[in-house]
Write a protein that holds these residues in place. Structure first.
Motif, PDB file in Angstrom:
ATOM      1  N   PRO A  53       1.251   3.254   0.146  1.00  0.00           N
ATOM      2  CA  PRO A  53       0.419   3.056   1.331  1.00  0.00           C
ATOM      3  C   PRO A  53       0.747   4.127   2.369  1.00  0.00           C
ATOM      4  O   PRO A  53       1.783   4.775   2.302  1.00  0.00           O
ATOM      5  CB  PRO A  53       0.835   1.668   1.828  1.00  0.00           C
TER       6      PRO A  53
ATOM      7  N   LEU B 135       1.151   5.207   6.510  1.00  0.00           N
ATOM      8  CA  LEU B 135       1.377   4.721   7.866  1.00  0.00           C
ATOM      9  C   LEU B 135       0.739   5.706   8.833  1.00  0.00           C
ATOM     10  O   LEU B 135       0.658   6.901   8.557  1.00  0.00           O
ATOM     11  CB  LEU B 135       2.871   4.603   8.148  1.00  0.00           C
TER      12      LEU B 135
ATOM     13  N   GLN C 149       0.838   2.941  14.115  1.00  0.00           N
ATOM     14  CA  GLN C 149       1.696   1.895  13.557  1.00  0.00           C
ATOM     15  C   GLN C 149       3.163   2.103  13.906  1.00  0.00           C
ATOM     16  O   GLN C 149       3.887   1.143  14.133  1.00  0.00           O
ATOM     17  CB  GLN C 149       1.550   1.834  12.032  1.00  0.00           C
TER      18      GLN C 149
ATOM     19  N   TYR D 104       8.994  -4.305  15.537  1.00  0.00           N
ATOM     20  CA  TYR D 104       7.953  -3.972  14.557  1.00  0.00           C
ATOM     21  C   TYR D 104       7.945  -4.994  13.424  1.00  0.00           C
ATOM     22  O   TYR D 104       7.833  -4.641  12.255  1.00  0.00           O
ATOM     23  CB  TYR D 104       8.195  -2.558  14.004  1.00  0.00           C
TER      24      TYR D 104
ATOM     25  N   ASP E 114       5.745  -7.296  12.409  1.00  0.00           N
ATOM     26  CA  ASP E 114       4.543  -7.375  11.567  1.00  0.00           C
ATOM     27  C   ASP E 114       4.509  -6.241  10.549  1.00  0.00           C
ATOM     28  O   ASP E 114       4.197  -6.453   9.378  1.00  0.00           O
ATOM     29  CB  ASP E 114       3.272  -7.360  12.421  1.00  0.00           C
ATOM     30  N   LEU E 115       4.828  -5.025  10.996  1.00  0.00           N
ATOM     31  CA  LEU E 115       4.853  -3.884  10.088  1.00  0.00           C
ATOM     32  C   LEU E 115       5.934  -4.069   9.030  1.00  0.00           C
ATOM     33  O   LEU E 115       5.713  -3.802   7.843  1.00  0.00           O
ATOM     34  CB  LEU E 115       5.079  -2.587  10.867  1.00  0.00           C
TER      35      LEU E 115
ATOM     36  N   ARG F 198       7.079  -6.849   7.868  1.00  0.00           N
ATOM     37  CA  ARG F 198       6.600  -7.862   6.912  1.00  0.00           C
ATOM     38  C   ARG F 198       5.575  -7.259   5.954  1.00  0.00           C
ATOM     39  O   ARG F 198       5.610  -7.518   4.752  1.00  0.00           O
ATOM     40  CB  ARG F 198       5.984  -9.041   7.655  1.00  0.00           C
ATOM     41  N   ASP F 199       4.646  -6.464   6.495  1.00  0.00           N
ATOM     42  CA  ASP F 199       3.622  -5.831   5.654  1.00  0.00           C
ATOM     43  C   ASP F 199       4.242  -4.922   4.597  1.00  0.00           C
ATOM     44  O   ASP F 199       3.721  -4.791   3.494  1.00  0.00           O
ATOM     45  CB  ASP F 199       2.646  -5.012   6.504  1.00  0.00           C
ATOM     46  N   LEU F 200       5.371  -4.288   4.936  1.00  0.00           N
ATOM     47  CA  LEU F 200       6.028  -3.349   4.024  1.00  0.00           C
ATOM     48  C   LEU F 200       7.160  -3.990   3.219  1.00  0.00           C
ATOM     49  O   LEU F 200       7.883  -3.304   2.514  1.00  0.00           O
ATOM     50  CB  LEU F 200       6.581  -2.162   4.819  1.00  0.00           C
ATOM     51  N   ASN F 201       7.309  -5.309   3.353  1.00  0.00           N
ATOM     52  CA  ASN F 201       8.362  -6.054   2.648  1.00  0.00           C
ATOM     53  C   ASN F 201       9.760  -5.504   2.936  1.00  0.00           C
ATOM     54  O   ASN F 201      10.571  -5.320   2.031  1.00  0.00           O
ATOM     55  CB  ASN F 201       8.105  -6.068   1.139  1.00  0.00           C
TER      56      ASN F 201
END
Length: 140
Positions: A38, A40, A44, A93, A95-96, A98-101
């Motif tokens: 993905p 960034l 972000q 950060y 949320d970011l 979490r999105d990126l594990n």
């Protein structure tokens, strides 16, 4: 006293703990390819990305290896023109992360000039491994 079966259970537990320790040691700080790659954006991460590559470090306030990792990444960024080091606090950060594990700190992402994740490491990386990962991120 111990029974024979109790000794065997203890031996198996000790072997499993040792195997886990070896596995963790071998994985800690190793740069791995990021499968889905993905990308960034500057929005972000909160700052402009590097022209050639960006070293993104997720950190936390109580992370002892984060200080040494920060120093390594900044030294590499200073050595290579167009490379920027960005330090992101996981709490800010969330949320970011979490999105990126992101499961632990430090976690390092090596981004190419377009923001795509080329390599990822959890734990303190070796300087040589960071430089090698940059070799993949920066076109020749």
């Amino acid at each position: 006293m111990f029974s024979v079966s109790g000794v065997w259970v203890l031996a198996v537990v000790l072997i499993l703990i040792a195997a886990f320790g070896v596995w963790k040691h071998l994985r800690d700080g190793r740069m791995r390819t990021h499968a889905d790659r993905p990308a960034l954006t500057a929005a972000q991460v909160g700052v402009p990305l590097g022209e050639q590559a960006t070293l993104v470090q997720f950190t936390s306030a109580f992370c002892a290896p984060c200080r040494a990792t920060r120093r390594i990444l900044q030294e590499v960024a200073d050595m290579v023109p167009g490379v920027k080091h960005v330090d992101l606090d996981v709490d800010e950060y969330l949320d970011l992360a979490r999105d990126l594990n992101i499961a632990r700190t430090p976690t390092i992402l090596v981004l190419d000039g377009h923001g795509a994740i080329v390599r990822r490491a959890s734990g303190q990386p070796r300087k040589a491994d960071v430089i090698a990962a940059l070799g993949e991120a920066i076109p020749a």
